[in-house]
Design an enzyme around this catalytic site. Sequence first.
Site, PDB file in Angstrom:
ATOM      1  N   SER A  14       0.834  -1.212   0.000  1.00 54.99           N
ATOM      2  CA  SER A  14       0.000   0.000   0.000  1.00 54.99           C
ATOM      3  C   SER A  14       0.863   1.254   0.000  1.00 54.99           C
ATOM      4  O   SER A  14       0.636   2.174  -0.790  1.00 54.99           O
ATOM      5  CB  SER A  14      -0.907   0.023   1.234  1.00 54.99           C
ATOM      6  N   ARG A  37       0.256   8.028   5.905  1.00 54.10           N
ATOM      7  CA  ARG A  37      -0.650   7.204   6.726  1.00 54.10           C
ATOM      8  C   ARG A  37      -2.085   7.700   6.609  1.00 54.10           C
ATOM      9  O   ARG A  37      -3.028   6.909   6.595  1.00 54.10           O
ATOM     10  CB  ARG A  37      -0.190   7.142   8.197  1.00 54.10           C
ATOM     11  N   HIS A  40      -3.298   6.435   3.314  1.00 56.02           N
ATOM     12  CA  HIS A  40      -3.500   4.989   3.468  1.00 56.02           C
ATOM     13  C   HIS A  40      -4.851   4.689   4.120  1.00 56.02           C
ATOM     14  O   HIS A  40      -5.536   3.730   3.774  1.00 56.02           O
ATOM     15  CB  HIS A  40      -2.347   4.446   4.326  1.00 56.02           C
TER      16      HIS A  40
END
Lengths: 205, 205
Positions: A14, A37, A40
């Site tokens: 990812s 993050r 994500h």
Amino acid sequence: MKYIKDPREIEKRSFEIITKELGDRKFNHREDKIIKRVIHTTADFEYADLLEIHPEAIDKGIKALKDGSYIYTDTQMIKAGINKRKLSTLGGKVCNLVHDKEVVKEAKERGVTRSMVAIEKACDNKNIKIFAIGNAPTALFQLINLIKEGKAKPELIVGVPVGFVGAKESKDALMNINVPYIITKGRKGGSTVSAAIINALLYLI
Amino acid sequence: MKYIKDPREIEKRSFEIITKELGDRKFNHREDKIIKRVIHTTADFEYADLLEIHPEAIDKGIKALKDGSYIYTDTQMIKAGINKRKLSTLGGKVCNLVHDKEVVKEAKERGVTRSMVAIEKACDNKNIKIFAIGNAPTALFQLINLIKEGKAKPELIVGVPVGFVGAKESKDALMNINVPYIITKGRKGGSTVSAAIINALLYLI
């Protein structure tokens, strides 16, 4: 059906995809970890532009976490999303008071949000040095008021309330007081974004 | 600072703004409630295009909720976000097993995600008729496998895993089995989206 089942492999792949699709956009190491993050968590690349990180925010946040400070969250969802195992190894914990019986009663009596009353109570707890606001602009406005009145002095505010009434305005107000912040400009944000930012800070330690 | 403090007024104003900005886009009454609640939760109008609701999904979901069925969620965040007070008045409850000790142990031994093992265990509980998947594509893939093998027969799957590895593919696979679904096409979705969809169904009752 064939698909990747190893959680570490999924996360690694990812972040490789996110890095590739961000292309030429580069951030410094620690900001990079936070921005990626959040992407994500949301699959929304707009956050690369929306995130705004005060120059002292990462240092202050990491120091507070290392010192075992508590984190106040304005929703149970953020509390559920924070890596509490990692946090507890540092001596920290997550607090949320919106379901507190006294808070519910007082909010009804005053005709204000439970989030507002809960923030007032949270400011009485001197172990709470980080506030993570992902839902209620009213909570962030109230926190800003309490700071202006000298009743609160957080090390870091993660100010990412989401929505159409007050969210943008509360974040604009946060940028105008002298407290380190991490925000998402405009309407976007939310509990998952808030938890992702706190977790990114935890993983930087 | 002046800002709206009454939570009902905030919600009312928010939905007025969403309706106005959606402009000419019209949906039937029940789909409208779901789509607008997801936009309310994310401040992301893309969801008006990304949400895809199977023709039987709302009927089946509402019936299952009225019957007091349990909801399995793949994250604690979704569980935290669902209106459990409303759900409990119908006799329902929310289950999540990713932190179950047996699940954690077995996932490690098999080198697969906890979400996958948790889904297997959830399918043994015949009270669980609704699955709300907001995070792990592996959970959704596994659920689809179990349905194909005749080991699960949910009334509704809210399939909104988010991310870059398997999220889109798992939702594509879900649309090809014969179970009513509510999905978000592509990469986007998440725990807040999943909880918003379940809450919209609860508020339709």
